[in-house]
Design an enzyme around this catalytic site. Structure first.
Site, PDB file in Angstrom:
ATOM      1  CB  CYS A   1      -0.912   0.023   1.225  1.00  0.00           C
ATOM      2  SG  CYS A   1      -1.850   1.566   1.317  1.00  0.00           S
TER       3      CYS A   1
ATOM      4  CB  CYS B   1      -1.673   4.585   4.588  1.00  0.00           C
ATOM      5  SG  CYS B   1      -3.144   3.960   3.770  1.00  0.00           S
ATOM      6  CB  SER B   2       0.271   0.501   6.542  1.00  0.00           C
ATOM      7  OG  SER B   2      -0.568   1.028   7.555  1.00  0.00           O
ATOM      8  CB  CYS B   3      -4.522  -0.554   2.792  1.00  0.00           C
ATOM      9  SG  CYS B   3      -5.175   1.117   2.898  1.00  0.00           S
TER      10      CYS B   3
END
Lengths: 208, 103
Positions: free
Chosen positions: A114, A117-119
């Site tokens: 991602c 962000c950090s999906c």
């Protein structure tokens, strides 16, 4: 605590806990939690339990689903067609995660990131590893995926296409690795023992 | 209720296999279209459905009207002209309809 270097790119997701003063987001999050507890909306025990699920229960789900997909061709097809529906059929409620499963083949290797962000498919794999949230991984795996994979010890031959998936909006992803040779007749439980979190993000491949 | 990764998107502008270009636009605010993919051409890989617009949700609005979300496939050589890997490598990115135009 020493804090002698700057983090110009640090955002909510990019830093280690306990490193330096808390960020604005950590303070907001903590304040929100304390308010919700004070008003009796949630308890500290519920929050602790949820964190424990993220760390212990959820990561196991990924390996179980993929082992089942290895053992049952029809289930694998349904998983690739609609990841969330197949998991529901398998008894897993993925909550808000809209899951797309992508399959490694002798011609294609998949890897997930991602960049924004950090999906991450948390209801299937638990909390994302620190490297997944790092700027280094997020910036480089889209631009030089083969070099990044080599750093994980994974060498993808040039005749295998590398397919990068940016999990940048509403969907979440899991890689269905190839079932290793020599595992014919194994139970799903034994197959699941080969399947690591990193292989489901696509930075490694399982071996027997 | 049917559990699915996808939602319906009956009124959509693009179909699977169609060539599209991501708008080369740099509006301020919360955007879910990564910078590196703006202005690049690709092919619609699948339609994910309609979703509340995250660019509005981010500011406390209701996110309506919902937007159609696509997964678009781009050749790595298109995205990074100096890409060092094989020609067949590609990357897939989720793009909302209002960021796409016909290529």
């Amino acid at each position: 605590m020493s804090h002698d270097h700057d983090h110009p790119h640090d955002k909510a997701h990019g830093r280690d806990f306990d490193e330096g003063p808390p960020s604005e987001y950590e303070i907001m999050s903590r304040a929100m939690q304390e308010l919700l507890e004070a008003k009796g909306v949630i308890t500290a025990e519920q929050i602790r339990r949820r964190m424990e699920q993220f760390e212990q229960d959820f990561p196991e789900r990924g390996a179980k689903v993929i082992a089942h997909a290895w053992a049952d061709t029809e289930f694998r097809k349904r998983l690739l067609e609609d990841g969330k529906a197949a998991c529901a059929e398998f008894g897993l409620d993925l909550e808000a995660d809209r899951l797309i499963a992508v399959e490694n083949t002798p011609q294609v290797h998949n890897v997930i990131v991602c960049t924004l962000c950090s999906c991450y498919p948390r209801a299937l794999l638990g909390m994302p590893p620190t490297w997944y949230k790092s700027e280094n991984y997020r910036k480089r795996v889209v631009r030089e995926p083969r070099a990044v994979l080599r750093e994980f010890g994974t060498v993808i031959p040039d005749d295998v296409a590398v397919r990068v998936h940016d999990s940048n909006a509403d969907m979440r992803y899991v890689v269905v690795p190839m079932r290793p040779a020599g595992t014919e007749g194994w139970s799903e439980e034994k197959l699941a023992s080969l399947i690591t979190r990193d292989s489901l993000v696509g930075v490694t491949v399982p071996s027997a | 209720m049917k559990v699915s990764a996808y939602t319906d998107a009956p009124a959509r502008r693009f179909h699977v296999g169609e060539r599209v270009r991501v708008k080369r636009s740099f509006p301020p605010g919360h955007r879910r279209t990564p910078y590196y993919i703006r202005g690049k051409q690709g092919v619609v890989e699948r339609v994910c459905g309609t979703f509340l617009n995250p660019e509005e949700l981010a500011y406390g609005f209701d996110g309506k009207p919902e937007r159609v979300l696509y997964r678009v496939r781009f050749g790595q050589k298109e995205v990074w002209p100096d890409y060092a890997g094989p020609e067949r490598d590609w990357i897939e990115v989720e793009i909302y309809e209002h960021w796409l135009e016909k290529a």
